[in-house]
Scaffold this motif. Structure first.
Motif, PDB file in Angstrom:
ATOM      1  N   LYS A 258       0.813  -1.220   0.000  1.00 50.40           N
ATOM      2  CA  LYS A 258       0.000   0.000   0.000  1.00 50.40           C
ATOM      3  C   LYS A 258       0.848   1.272   0.000  1.00 50.40           C
ATOM      4  CE  LYS A 258      -3.951  -2.150   2.332  1.00 50.40           C
ATOM      5  NZ  LYS A 258      -4.882  -2.091   3.483  1.00 50.40           N
ATOM      6  N   ASP A 259       2.141   1.109  -0.119  1.00 48.75           N
ATOM      7  CA  ASP A 259       3.059   2.249  -0.140  1.00 48.75           C
ATOM      8  C   ASP A 259       3.187   2.761  -1.578  1.00 48.75           C
ATOM      9  OD1 ASP A 259       5.146   4.043  -0.041  1.00 48.75           O
ATOM     10  OD2 ASP A 259       6.305   2.887   1.406  1.00 48.75           O
ATOM     11  N   THR A 260       2.603   3.924  -1.862  1.00 45.48           N
ATOM     12  CA  THR A 260       2.596   4.467  -3.222  1.00 45.48           C
ATOM     13  C   THR A 260       4.006   4.754  -3.720  1.00 45.48           C
ATOM     14  OG1 THR A 260       0.433   5.482  -2.817  1.00 45.48           O
ATOM     15  CG2 THR A 260       1.687   6.291  -4.704  1.00 45.48           C
ATOM     16  N   ALA A 261       4.837   5.338  -2.872  1.00 43.13           N
ATOM     17  CA  ALA A 261       6.205   5.669  -3.275  1.00 43.13           C
ATOM     18  C   ALA A 261       6.991   4.414  -3.644  1.00 43.13           C
ATOM     19  CB  ALA A 261       6.911   6.425  -2.155  1.00 43.13           C
ATOM     20  N   ASP A 262       6.787   3.352  -2.883  1.00 41.16           N
ATOM     21  CA  ASP A 262       7.484   2.095  -3.163  1.00 41.16           C
ATOM     22  C   ASP A 262       7.018   1.507  -4.496  1.00 41.16           C
ATOM     23  OD1 ASP A 262       9.219  -0.185  -2.011  1.00 41.16           O
ATOM     24  OD2 ASP A 262       7.357  -1.211  -2.575  1.00 41.16           O
ATOM     25  N   ARG A 263       5.742   1.567  -4.774  1.00 37.83           N
ATOM     26  CA  ARG A 263       5.208   1.066  -6.051  1.00 37.83           C
ATOM     27  C   ARG A 263       5.755   1.871  -7.234  1.00 37.83           C
ATOM     28  NH1 ARG A 263       0.983  -2.392  -6.872  1.00 37.83           N
ATOM     29  NH2 ARG A 263       0.101  -3.380  -5.026  1.00 37.83           N
ATOM     30  N   ILE A 264       5.863   3.189  -7.051  1.00 38.79           N
ATOM     31  CA  ILE A 264       6.402   4.039  -8.115  1.00 38.79           C
ATOM     32  C   ILE A 264       7.848   3.653  -8.416  1.00 38.79           C
ATOM     33  CG2 ILE A 264       7.082   6.394  -8.709  1.00 38.79           C
ATOM     34  CD1 ILE A 264       4.615   7.373  -7.206  1.00 38.79           C
ATOM     35  N   GLN A 265       8.629   3.401  -7.370  1.00 35.94           N
ATOM     36  CA  GLN A 265      10.019   2.992  -7.569  1.00 35.94           C
ATOM     37  C   GLN A 265      10.108   1.696  -8.374  1.00 35.94           C
ATOM     38  OE1 GLN A 265      11.791   2.763  -3.661  1.00 35.94           O
ATOM     39  NE2 GLN A 265      12.492   4.883  -3.740  1.00 35.94           N
ATOM     40  N   HIS A 266       9.211   0.751  -8.108  1.00 34.08           N
ATOM     41  CA  HIS A 266       9.226  -0.518  -8.833  1.00 34.08           C
ATOM     42  C   HIS A 266       8.733  -0.370 -10.271  1.00 34.08           C
ATOM     43  CE1 HIS A 266       9.715  -2.287  -4.808  1.00 34.08           C
ATOM     44  NE2 HIS A 266      10.051  -3.412  -5.413  1.00 34.08           N
ATOM     45  N   LEU A 267       8.013   0.699 -10.563  1.00 29.36           N
ATOM     46  CA  LEU A 267       7.484   0.910 -11.903  1.00 29.36           C
ATOM     47  C   LEU A 267       8.451   1.645 -12.826  1.00 29.36           C
ATOM     48  CD1 LEU A 267       3.763   1.898 -11.205  1.00 29.36           C
ATOM     49  CD2 LEU A 267       4.519  -0.029 -12.609  1.00 29.36           C
ATOM     50  N   ILE A 268       9.425   2.345 -12.267  1.00 29.75           N
ATOM     51  CA  ILE A 268      10.278   3.218 -13.072  1.00 29.75           C
ATOM     52  C   ILE A 268      10.990   2.448 -14.186  1.00 29.75           C
ATOM     53  CG2 ILE A 268      12.353   4.648 -13.032  1.00 29.75           C
ATOM     54  CD1 ILE A 268      11.482   5.665 -10.296  1.00 29.75           C
ATOM     55  N   LEU A 269      11.676   1.369 -13.855  1.00 25.93           N
ATOM     56  CA  LEU A 269      12.432   0.631 -14.867  1.00 25.93           C
ATOM     57  C   LEU A 269      11.527  -0.059 -15.889  1.00 25.93           C
ATOM     58  CD1 LEU A 269      15.412  -0.897 -12.829  1.00 25.93           C
ATOM     59  CD2 LEU A 269      15.321   1.208 -14.168  1.00 25.93           C
ATOM     60  N   PRO A 270      10.474  -0.803 -15.467  1.00 27.87           N
ATOM     61  CA  PRO A 270       9.589  -1.412 -16.470  1.00 27.87           C
ATOM     62  C   PRO A 270       8.922  -0.390 -17.392  1.00 27.87           C
ATOM     63  CG  PRO A 270       9.198  -2.391 -14.316  1.00 27.87           C
ATOM     64  CD  PRO A 270      10.099  -1.220 -14.099  1.00 27.87           C
ATOM     65  N   VAL A 271       8.454   0.727 -16.824  1.00 31.36           N
ATOM     66  CA  VAL A 271       7.810   1.757 -17.653  1.00 31.36           C
ATOM     67  C   VAL A 271       8.806   2.342 -18.640  1.00 31.36           C
ATOM     68  CG1 VAL A 271       6.819   4.076 -17.606  1.00 31.36           C
ATOM     69  CG2 VAL A 271       5.986   2.348 -16.019  1.00 31.36           C
ATOM     70  N   THR A 272      10.049   2.532 -18.210  1.00 29.51           N
ATOM     71  CA  THR A 272      11.079   3.072 -19.100  1.00 29.51           C
ATOM     72  C   THR A 272      11.275   2.178 -20.321  1.00 29.51           C
ATOM     73  OG1 THR A 272      12.241   4.105 -17.240  1.00 29.51           O
ATOM     74  CG2 THR A 272      13.499   3.760 -19.257  1.00 29.51           C
ATOM     75  N   VAL A 273      11.320   0.878 -20.095  1.00 32.30           N
ATOM     76  CA  VAL A 273      11.511  -0.062 -21.211  1.00 32.30           C
ATOM     77  C   VAL A 273      10.299  -0.051 -22.142  1.00 32.30           C
ATOM     78  CG1 VAL A 273      11.909  -2.473 -21.839  1.00 32.30           C
ATOM     79  CG2 VAL A 273      13.011  -1.516 -19.813  1.00 32.30           C
ATOM     80  N   VAL A 274       9.099  -0.051 -21.573  1.00 37.76           N
ATOM     81  CA  VAL A 274       7.880  -0.018 -22.390  1.00 37.76           C
ATOM     82  C   VAL A 274       7.843   1.241 -23.246  1.00 37.76           C
ATOM     83  CG1 VAL A 274       5.365   0.144 -22.320  1.00 37.76           C
ATOM     84  CG2 VAL A 274       6.535  -1.465 -20.822  1.00 37.76           C
TER      85      VAL A 274
END
Length: 295
Positions: free
Chosen positions: A182-198
């Motif tokens: 439920k930690d939004t900041a933690d989820r954003i950190q995990h999304l940075i690399l996958p979103v960059t590749v997409v």
């Protein structure tokens, strides 16, 4: 009369769609069962190695794997028509429940990628069209062509190696840290690399398409008339050309949805991101037939 014509045009397309899905289900059903592997391992795990021939036959009969393939498909299809897609061998729960727990992650990854791709693609398209055939346009075109040719799995590994292994500033896998779902900041950190590749994998494809659409509009007759009346390049591009390409821009966005969502599958697998892509890979690897069919 118009409604009747609409349905007359719709029915053939609907028929082709239904036929395509039916043929795809048949192909997926048969090919998945011809592939090497043991579905019992997915359901029973390491206990399969200790099973006697009689126990193995009982287990296969329980899962309906002893019947001929046409019989298995007919049984699956008849249940699917009633909304029963069976249980997942690996997760021991209804297939739709397994998918519902992952579809949100894929939609989040694909949705953010979708917004970024078309926002940046529009900006790049405008920039290239504004500086058509100049050094900035040529550099962006060359760089975009190169980046669009980089394999997604290789680019993902490079980002993991640099940002996660060497610098330790971004996580290398998952959708969130254990206990911080439920930690939004933690989820954003995990999304940075996958979103960059997409984004990097598909950005230039759509940016180049938008660039060419703008240039076609710039060469229209009304633009020459506007120039003859003394309108500046700025006013012509932003007040007229961009306004006129909006229908084409929205059409490109609409047809790109399955393309962008499909592009997340490899990324999810490399980053172990718990979405539909990772689930599809697992279902094929572990011979989880019911889950694979729906995916």
């Amino acid at each position: 009369m118009k409604v009747r014509r609409f349905f007359l045009r719709l029915l053939p397309r609907l028929g082709i769609f239904v036929l395509s899905v039916l043929l795809l289900s048949v192909l997926t059903f048969y090919i998945s069962r011809l592939a090497p592997g043991d579905p019992l391992v997915s359901y029973y795990g390491d206990r399969v190695e200790k099973m006697s021939p009689a126990e193995r036959e009982w287990a296969e009969d329980k899962l309906g794997l002893n019947d001929p393939l046409p019989t298995q498909y007919a049984r699956w299809f008849s249940r699917a028509l009633h909304g029963d897609f069976g249980i997942s061998y690996k997760y021991k729960m209804d297939v739709l429940e397994v998918i519902s727990g992952r579809v949100g992650n894929t939609m989040l990854l694909g949705g953010i990628g979708f917004v970024l791709i078309f926002t940046l693609a529009l900006l790049l398209g405008i920039l290239c069209a504004w500086h058509e055939e100049k050094w900035l346009d040529k550099i962006i075109c060359q760089v975009g062509t190169v980046t669009s040719c980089i394999p997604e799995f290789w680019f993902s590994l490079v980002l993991i190696l640099f940002f996660a292994v060497e610098l330790h500033i971004l996580p290398s896998s998952g959708a969130y840290t254990i206990g911080k779902e439920k930690d939004t900041a933690d989820r954003i950190q995990h999304l940075i690399l996958p979103v960059t590749v997409v984004v990097m994998g598909l950005l230039w494809y759509y940016a180049y398409m938008i660039r060419n659409t703008i240039l076609e509009e710039v060469r229209a007759d009304y633009v020459l008339l506007a120039k003859s009346k003394g309108l500046t390049k700025n006013k012509i591009l932003f007040r007229h050309c961009l306004r006129n390409i909006i229908p084409s821009y929205l059409s490109i966005m609409a047809i790109s949805v399955p393309h962008i969502l499909g592009g997340t599958y490899i990324v999810e697998t490399v980053f172990s991101y718990p979405g539909l892509g990772t689930l599809a890979y697992e279902s094929a690897r572990y011979k989880d037939y019911n889950l694979l069919m729906v995916l």
